[in-house]
Design an enzyme around this catalytic site. Structure first.
Site, PDB file in Angstrom:
ATOM      1  N   THR A 174      -6.733  -8.464  18.704  1.00  0.00           N
ATOM      2  CA  THR A 174      -5.301  -7.917  18.908  1.00  0.00           C
ATOM      3  C   THR A 174      -4.461  -8.572  17.885  1.00  0.00           C
ATOM      4  O   THR A 174      -4.218  -9.798  17.757  1.00  0.00           O
ATOM      5  CB  THR A 174      -4.846  -8.308  20.217  1.00  0.00           C
ATOM      6  OG1 THR A 174      -5.546  -7.546  21.293  1.00  0.00           O
ATOM      7  CG2 THR A 174      -3.466  -7.632  20.544  1.00  0.00           C
TER       8      THR A 174
ATOM      9  N   ASP B 275     -17.920 -12.159  28.792  1.00  0.00           N
ATOM     10  CA  ASP B 275     -17.251 -12.656  27.791  1.00  0.00           C
ATOM     11  C   ASP B 275     -16.922 -14.229  28.170  1.00  0.00           C
ATOM     12  O   ASP B 275     -16.366 -14.193  29.485  1.00  0.00           O
ATOM     13  CB  ASP B 275     -15.870 -11.911  27.620  1.00  0.00           C
ATOM     14  CG  ASP B 275     -15.231 -12.164  26.322  1.00  0.00           C
ATOM     15  OD1 ASP B 275     -15.963 -12.723  25.583  1.00  0.00           O
ATOM     16  OD2 ASP B 275     -14.083 -11.876  26.037  1.00  0.00           O
ATOM     17  N   HIS B 276     -17.078 -15.115  27.516  1.00  0.00           N
ATOM     18  CA  HIS B 276     -16.455 -16.467  27.631  1.00  0.00           C
ATOM     19  C   HIS B 276     -16.813 -17.099  28.849  1.00  0.00           C
ATOM     20  O   HIS B 276     -15.827 -17.753  29.441  1.00  0.00           O
ATOM     21  CB  HIS B 276     -14.864 -16.413  27.348  1.00  0.00           C
ATOM     22  CG  HIS B 276     -14.582 -16.342  25.929  1.00  0.00           C
ATOM     23  ND1 HIS B 276     -14.720 -17.306  25.083  1.00  0.00           N
ATOM     24  CD2 HIS B 276     -14.056 -15.529  25.521  1.00  0.00           C
ATOM     25  CE1 HIS B 276     -14.412 -16.879  23.870  1.00  0.00           C
ATOM     26  NE2 HIS B 276     -13.708 -15.678  24.007  1.00  0.00           N
TER      27      HIS B 276
ATOM     28  N   GLU C 184     -20.870 -19.624  20.881  1.00  0.00           N
ATOM     29  CA  GLU C 184     -19.721 -19.901  20.184  1.00  0.00           C
ATOM     30  C   GLU C 184     -19.548 -21.238  19.629  1.00  0.00           C
ATOM     31  O   GLU C 184     -19.864 -22.346  20.159  1.00  0.00           O
ATOM     32  CB  GLU C 184     -18.441 -19.920  21.072  1.00  0.00           C
ATOM     33  CG  GLU C 184     -16.920 -20.105  20.125  1.00  0.00           C
ATOM     34  CD  GLU C 184     -15.892 -19.659  20.863  1.00  0.00           C
ATOM     35  OE1 GLU C 184     -15.692 -18.792  21.729  1.00  0.00           O
ATOM     36  OE2 GLU C 184     -14.683 -20.575  20.671  1.00  0.00           O
TER      37      GLU C 184
ATOM     38  N   GLY D  18     -10.318 -12.352  19.036  1.00  0.00           N
ATOM     39  CA  GLY D  18      -8.705 -12.324  18.729  1.00  0.00           C
ATOM     40  C   GLY D  18      -8.555 -11.126  18.057  1.00  0.00           C
ATOM     41  O   GLY D  18      -7.630 -11.302  17.275  1.00  0.00           O
TER      42      GLY D  18
ATOM     43  N   ASP E  51     -19.950 -20.005  26.397  1.00  0.00           N
ATOM     44  CA  ASP E  51     -18.905 -20.691  25.592  1.00  0.00           C
ATOM     45  C   ASP E  51     -18.891 -22.154  25.701  1.00  0.00           C
ATOM     46  O   ASP E  51     -18.150 -22.754  26.733  1.00  0.00           O
ATOM     47  CB  ASP E  51     -17.496 -20.137  25.759  1.00  0.00           C
ATOM     48  CG  ASP E  51     -16.541 -20.651  24.864  1.00  0.00           C
ATOM     49  OD1 ASP E  51     -16.769 -21.628  24.278  1.00  0.00           O
ATOM     50  OD2 ASP E  51     -15.253 -20.338  25.109  1.00  0.00           O
TER      51      ASP E  51
ATOM     52  N   GLY F 217      -4.841 -13.335  22.224  1.00  0.00           N
ATOM     53  CA  GLY F 217      -3.673 -12.998  22.600  1.00  0.00           C
ATOM     54  C   GLY F 217      -2.924 -12.387  21.432  1.00  0.00           C
ATOM     55  O   GLY F 217      -3.432 -12.300  20.445  1.00  0.00           O
TER      56      GLY F 217
ATOM     57  N   ASN G 250     -14.264  -8.186  18.681  1.00  0.00           N
ATOM     58  CA  ASN G 250     -13.712  -8.412  20.186  1.00  0.00           C
ATOM     59  C   ASN G 250     -12.147  -7.968  20.187  1.00  0.00           C
ATOM     60  O   ASN G 250     -11.283  -8.692  19.233  1.00  0.00           O
ATOM     61  CB  ASN G 250     -13.873  -9.632  20.449  1.00  0.00           C
ATOM     62  CG  ASN G 250     -15.276 -10.306  20.912  1.00  0.00           C
ATOM     63  OD1 ASN G 250     -16.179  -9.446  20.620  1.00  0.00           O
ATOM     64  ND2 ASN G 250     -15.285 -11.057  21.561  1.00  0.00           N
ATOM     65  N   VAL G 251     -11.825  -7.219  21.194  1.00  0.00           N
ATOM     66  CA  VAL G 251     -10.426  -6.743  21.425  1.00  0.00           C
ATOM     67  C   VAL G 251     -10.165  -6.871  22.812  1.00  0.00           C
ATOM     68  O   VAL G 251     -10.934  -6.278  23.748  1.00  0.00           O
ATOM     69  CB  VAL G 251     -10.106  -5.292  20.694  1.00  0.00           C
ATOM     70  CG1 VAL G 251      -8.851  -4.973  21.286  1.00  0.00           C
ATOM     71  CG2 VAL G 251     -10.697  -5.050  19.338  1.00  0.00           C
TER      72      VAL G 251
HETATM   73  P1  13P Z   1      -7.693 -10.590  22.106  1.00  0.00           P
HETATM   74  O1  13P Z   1      -7.352 -10.513  23.446  1.00  0.00           O
HETATM   75  O2  13P Z   1      -6.660 -11.551  21.128  1.00  0.00           O
HETATM   76  O3  13P Z   1      -7.605  -9.164  21.492  1.00  0.00           O
HETATM   77  O4  13P Z   1      -8.923 -11.354  22.029  1.00  0.00           O
HETATM   78  C1  13P Z   1     -10.342 -10.743  22.630  1.00  0.00           C
HETATM   79  C2  13P Z   1     -11.367 -11.399  22.683  1.00  0.00           C
HETATM   80  O5  13P Z   1     -11.655 -12.261  21.814  1.00  0.00           O
HETATM   81  C3  13P Z   1     -12.198 -11.487  23.697  1.00  0.00           C
HETATM   82  O6  13P Z   1     -13.324 -12.424  23.486  1.00  0.00           O
END
Ligand code: 13P
Length: 283
Positions: free
Chosen positions: A210, A82-83, A134, A208, A104, A180, A229-230
């Site tokens: 969450t 990820d990223h 991205e 994002g 990214d 976050g 994505n979580v």
């Molecule tokens: P959150 O941490 O806000 O759930 O987002 C996770 C995310 O987008 C990982 O790439």
């Protein structure tokens, strides 16, 4: 039938009106909990190590651990980087056997973003690894206030150019979500999401997760999101449960008794998100 590729999973999700859930993990305990929850729900699942996690443990160690767990799982499990902001780490992850890697380049100029995404795609595709890019910007804890007046928003012509010139397989789009915990209600630009989806024929990713209300996730899925994505809520649940268990049972508790408590809590969170993504029973 062998395991479907992640691109085949996205196609099925697109046709079936659900999203393949992605969960960030940081160690063997939360990884195991995520996979176990996916098995209970019979959902395909993407497990993701972010750049810090991959750099700290090394892609080879993470891939070794994940492959062993995925091999015995009753659902398809895909390992994702990820990223990554560096081409080098993406290449290391490809070599280690990750199923997918994210480069990214969203904070670079469009030309630079295209160049690094193309470099990763060319390398990854040689071994059948798929690449997430991205465009636009995902906001973040510290940046939420920083991107104002829509300057985080994906521009449709930029997205089209990135896809055409880089060979990227699926794409994260900046449409107002943030990494976050949200300070207020997330404001997702669904019109822009729909426009990008209409202009492109590849799977789109919403970052994002969450804190995004369930109805907004469902609406995003209906407008082209195939991967959800979580991350934060997994880490948060982990840490909070460890803290709570230590308070209840004392700091003499063995790790092997402490961490299963955290796993139980993480599993509930993951199962909830699988329901939100509507991927239950889609394994
Ligand atoms: P959150 O941490 O806000 O759930 O987002 C996770 C995310 O987008 C990982 O790439």
């Amino acid at each position: 039938m062998g395991k479907l590729t992640i691109m085949e999973q996205f196609e099925r999700a697109d046709k079936g009106g659900y999203a393949v859930p992605h969960f960030n993990f940081s160690d063997i305990w939360d990884l195991e909990a995520i996979i176990s929850a996916a098995e209970e729900m019979q959902s395909p699942v993407i497990v993701a190590s972010n750049m810090k996690c991959a750099s700290m443990h090394s892609p080879a160690v993470i891939a070794g651990m994940e492959k062993a767990m995925a091999a015995r799982a009753s659902v398809p499990v895909y390992l994702h980087l990820d990223h990554s902001t560096t081409v080098e780490l993406c290449k290391e992850a490809v070599d280690a056997g990750y199923d997918t890697v994210m480069i990214d380049g969203s904070k670079l100029s469009l030309e630079e973003n295209i160049a690094c995404t193309k470099a990763v795609a060319e390398y990854a595709h040689k071994t059948g690894t798929f690449v997430e890019g991205e465009i636009g910007k995902i906001k973040g804890n510290t940046e939420e206030a920083q991107y104002t007046n829509g300057d985080f928003l994906v521009q449709v012509p930029d997205a089209v150019e990135l896809v055409e010139k880089s060979g990227v397989d699926f794409l994260a789009v900046g449409v107002g979500t943030a990494h976050g915990f949200y300070q207020g209600k997330p404001e997702i630009n669904f019109d822009r999401l729909r426009e990008v989806n209409e202009a492109l024929s590849l799977p789109l990713v919403l970052h994002g997760g969450t804190g995004i209300p369930e109805e907004d996730v469902r609406r995003a899925i209906a407008n082209g999101i195939n991967k959800m994505n979580v991350g934060t809520i997994i880490y948060h649940t982990n840490v909070v449960t460890i803290y709570k268990t230590l308070q209840e049972r004392g700091d003499g508790i063995h790790t092997l008794d402490l961490m299963p408590e955290s796993q139980k809590a993480i599993k509930e969170v993951v199962k909830g998100w699988i329901k939100v993504c509507m991927s239950e029973g889609k394994a």
